[in-house]
Design a protein around this motif. Structure first.
Motif, PDB file in Angstrom:
ATOM      1  N   VAL A  80       0.841  -1.199   0.000  1.00 15.54           N
ATOM      2  CA  VAL A  80       0.000   0.000   0.000  1.00 15.54           C
ATOM      3  C   VAL A  80       0.872   1.244   0.000  1.00 15.54           C
ATOM      4  N   GLY A  81       0.333   2.298  -0.602  1.00 20.82           N
ATOM      5  CA  GLY A  81       0.978   3.597  -0.533  1.00 20.82           C
ATOM      6  C   GLY A  81       0.554   4.304   0.743  1.00 20.82           C
ATOM      7  N   THR A 107       1.602  -2.282 -11.167  1.00 22.08           N
ATOM      8  CA  THR A 107       0.316  -1.597 -11.279  1.00 22.08           C
ATOM      9  C   THR A 107      -0.027  -0.865  -9.990  1.00 22.08           C
ATOM     10  N   VAL A 108      -0.546   0.359 -10.144  1.00 17.05           N
ATOM     11  CA  VAL A 108      -1.040   1.143  -9.009  1.00 17.05           C
ATOM     12  C   VAL A 108      -2.554   1.219  -9.132  1.00 17.05           C
ATOM     13  N   ALA A 109      -3.270   0.949  -8.046  1.00 16.27           N
ATOM     14  CA  ALA A 109      -4.733   0.948  -8.091  1.00 16.27           C
ATOM     15  C   ALA A 109      -5.299   1.721  -6.903  1.00 16.27           C
ATOM     16  N   GLY A 168      -5.958   2.436   0.881  1.00 21.40           N
ATOM     17  CA  GLY A 168      -6.802   2.663  -0.288  1.00 21.40           C
ATOM     18  C   GLY A 168      -6.040   2.715  -1.589  1.00 21.40           C
ATOM     19  N   LEU A 169      -4.730   3.017  -1.510  1.00 23.78           N
ATOM     20  CA  LEU A 169      -3.898   3.035  -2.705  1.00 23.78           C
ATOM     21  C   LEU A 169      -2.983   1.808  -2.649  1.00 23.78           C
ATOM     22  N   SER A 170      -3.210   0.868  -3.542  1.00 18.95           N
ATOM     23  CA  SER A 170      -2.445  -0.373  -3.520  1.00 18.95           C
ATOM     24  C   SER A 170      -1.450  -0.408  -4.672  1.00 18.95           C
ATOM     25  N   VAL A 171      -0.360  -1.111  -4.474  1.00 17.67           N
ATOM     26  CA  VAL A 171       0.667  -1.219  -5.510  1.00 17.67           C
ATOM     27  C   VAL A 171       1.091  -2.674  -5.657  1.00 17.67           C
TER      28      VAL A 171
END
Length: 251
Positions: A80-81, A107-109, A168-171
């Motif tokens: 996660v970011g 990938t960043v989601a 909430g920001l996954s990598v």
């Protein structure tokens, strides 16, 4: 299946001592083993890129793209970011920090709350990232978020992404391999006694490479061992065998 660090070290010592050519201490071995594992790991991306340009066979176990992808799979990770408001900078540039073991970003989601599936965040160059926000027609949105990757930081737009709850920001990323380590205790006669990787205290660390890489690992370590013990014969033989291995992989 990982490669046993004890098997590799024992084999290297056996080959070095076969003709009384020298000895490699555990400390020397651990340093060289870490370097060798990194060399092999870092070459996977080059190998994959090369194989993508070559016609592949559909035969079982012979597809080289699948083979390289399988070798890389163990290092694929999801993290996660972590948001940082960066309030002390002028101008303020909020950003996300990434996992410390990150080697190569995938990938960043963003879990935007709009749907049950996260939205992919598109990477842009610095020039495109700043210019795209100057027009209302091209400005990033919750449906089309973008990011700039600089200095191990992710700068994400639109600003609503910054308000994302933790996680909430996954990598998806390739992580750095854990350094192999042949750990030991000193016995009553001064001998080194190997500590198993499953031990509760000061365990050893096996190589994280697939078992199919064991021969390459041993040959590369022998090459560096020749430098340590200053034996040109060991260097020459190991280098020839490593080169032969590489040719066979590509032919």
């Amino acid at each position: 299946m990982a490669i046993s660090v004890n098997t590799v070290y024992s084999t290297v010592l056996l080959l070095l001592n076969k003709e009384q050519r020298g000895y490699m201490t555990p400390t020397e071995f651990n340093s060289i083993a870490t370097q060798v594992q990194l060399e092999i790991f870092e070459k996977y991306s080059q190998d994959l890129n090369q194989q993508l340009r070559v016609e592949q066979t559909d035969a079982d176990y012979a597809n080289r793209i699948a083979s390289v992808t399988e070798k890389m799979a163990v290092f694929k990770a999801l993290g996660v970011g972590v948001f940082n408001a960066d309030a002390g900078s002028t101008p303020v540039r909020p950003y996300f920090t990434l996992p410390i073991d990150l080697y190569k970003l995938g990938t960043v989601a963003w879990a935007n709350g709009i749907s049950s599936f996260p939205t992919e965040v598109e990477e842009l160059t610095a020039n495109a990232f700043y210019n795209i926000q100057k027009s209302d027609l091209t400005a990033p949105s919750e449906s089309y978020p973008v990011y700039l990757y600089e200095n191990s930081r992710l700068y994400v737009s639109p600003a609503t992404v910054d308000a994302t709850p933790v996680g909430g920001l996954s990598v998806n990323y390739l992580r750095i391999p854990n350094p192999p380590r042949w750990n030991f205790v000193v016995g009553g006669l001064g001998q080194y006694t190997f500590i198993d990787p499953t031990a509760a205290t000061n365990p050893s660390q096996d190589f994280e490479l697939m078992s199919s890489e064991q021969t390459t690992v041993i040959l590369k370590i022998l090459f560096y061992a020749g430098l340590v013990i200053e034996d040109p014969t060991v260097i020459q033989v190991a280098a020839q065998q490593v080169q032969s291995q590489e040719v066979n992989k590509k032919s």
